[in-house]
Design a protein around this motif. Structure first.
Motif, PDB file in Angstrom:
ATOM      1  N   THR A  21       6.304  48.901  -5.315  1.00  7.51           N
ATOM      2  CA  THR A  21       7.456  49.456  -6.022  1.00  7.51           C
ATOM      3  C   THR A  21       8.735  48.773  -5.540  1.00  7.51           C
TER       4      THR A  21
ATOM      5  N   VAL B   2       0.519  58.581  -3.165  1.00  8.21           N
ATOM      6  CA  VAL B   2       0.481  57.261  -2.537  1.00  8.21           C
ATOM      7  C   VAL B   2      -0.939  56.937  -2.071  1.00  8.21           C
TER       8      VAL B   2
ATOM      9  N   GLU C  87       6.401  47.618  -0.155  1.00  6.32           N
ATOM     10  CA  GLU C  87       6.408  49.084  -0.159  1.00  6.32           C
ATOM     11  C   GLU C  87       5.831  49.659  -1.447  1.00  6.32           C
ATOM     12  N   LEU C  88       5.176  50.790  -1.282  1.00  5.00           N
ATOM     13  CA  LEU C  88       4.680  51.590  -2.392  1.00  5.00           C
ATOM     14  C   LEU C  88       5.323  52.961  -2.229  1.00  5.00           C
ATOM     15  N   CYS C  89       6.170  53.373  -3.184  1.00  9.36           N
ATOM     16  CA  CYS C  89       7.013  54.550  -3.009  1.00  9.36           C
ATOM     17  C   CYS C  89       6.917  55.507  -4.198  1.00  9.36           C
ATOM     18  N   THR C  90       7.028  56.805  -3.918  1.00 14.38           N
ATOM     19  CA  THR C  90       7.035  57.805  -4.986  1.00 14.38           C
ATOM     20  C   THR C  90       8.416  57.978  -5.587  1.00 14.38           C
TER      21      THR C  90
ATOM     22  N   SER D  10       4.488  51.423   3.743  1.00 19.69           N
ATOM     23  CA  SER D  10       5.218  50.188   3.966  1.00 19.69           C
ATOM     24  C   SER D  10       4.447  49.245   4.887  1.00 19.69           C
TER      25      SER D  10
ATOM     26  N   TYR E 168       6.680  56.954   1.174  1.00 19.34           N
ATOM     27  CA  TYR E 168       6.340  55.563   0.897  1.00 19.34           C
ATOM     28  C   TYR E 168       5.427  54.994   1.959  1.00 19.34           C
TER      29      TYR E 168
END
Length: 109
Positions: free
Chosen positions: A34, A78, A60-63, A14, A12
């Protein structure tokens, strides 16, 4: 049959700081997080008189956890979402900490 070990990886990106406008970050980045929270958001109620709240804001951008033998695949997922977005050094100038941790875990099946 023996057990198979499968690795699950989560990556992620952050942005964290004391407090900042989450919607402005989404607009500036051109993508939705996300997961996000604001300073002061309730984590849980401990009792009638006590609560546990967030002490900082985070975007946050998370898988999410994904089965993989190469964390580079999740890192690329990402990065592709962030590519051609705002430059990171502009965020540092306004006091937002940037991180991109990689987590892995083994599963036995």
């Amino acid at each position: 049959m023996g057990s198979l070990e499968k690795t699950q990886v989560m990556v992620y990106f952050s942005l964290t700081a004391d407090d900042f406008p989450l919607e402005a970050v989404s607009k500036r980045m051109g993508i939705e997080p996300t997961k996000s929270h604001r300073k002061g958001d309730l984590i849980r109620k401990i009792s009638e008189a006590k609560t546990h709240s967030r002490s900082y804001s985070s975007w946050e951008l998370c898988t999410g956890y994904q089965e993989s033998l190469d964390a580079g695949e999740q890192i690329d997922q990402v990065i592709r979402q962030l590519k051609d977005k705002e430059k990171g050094n502009q965020w540092i100038e306004i006091g937002i900490r940037i991180s991109m941790p990689v987590y892995d875990r083994l599963r036995h099946e």
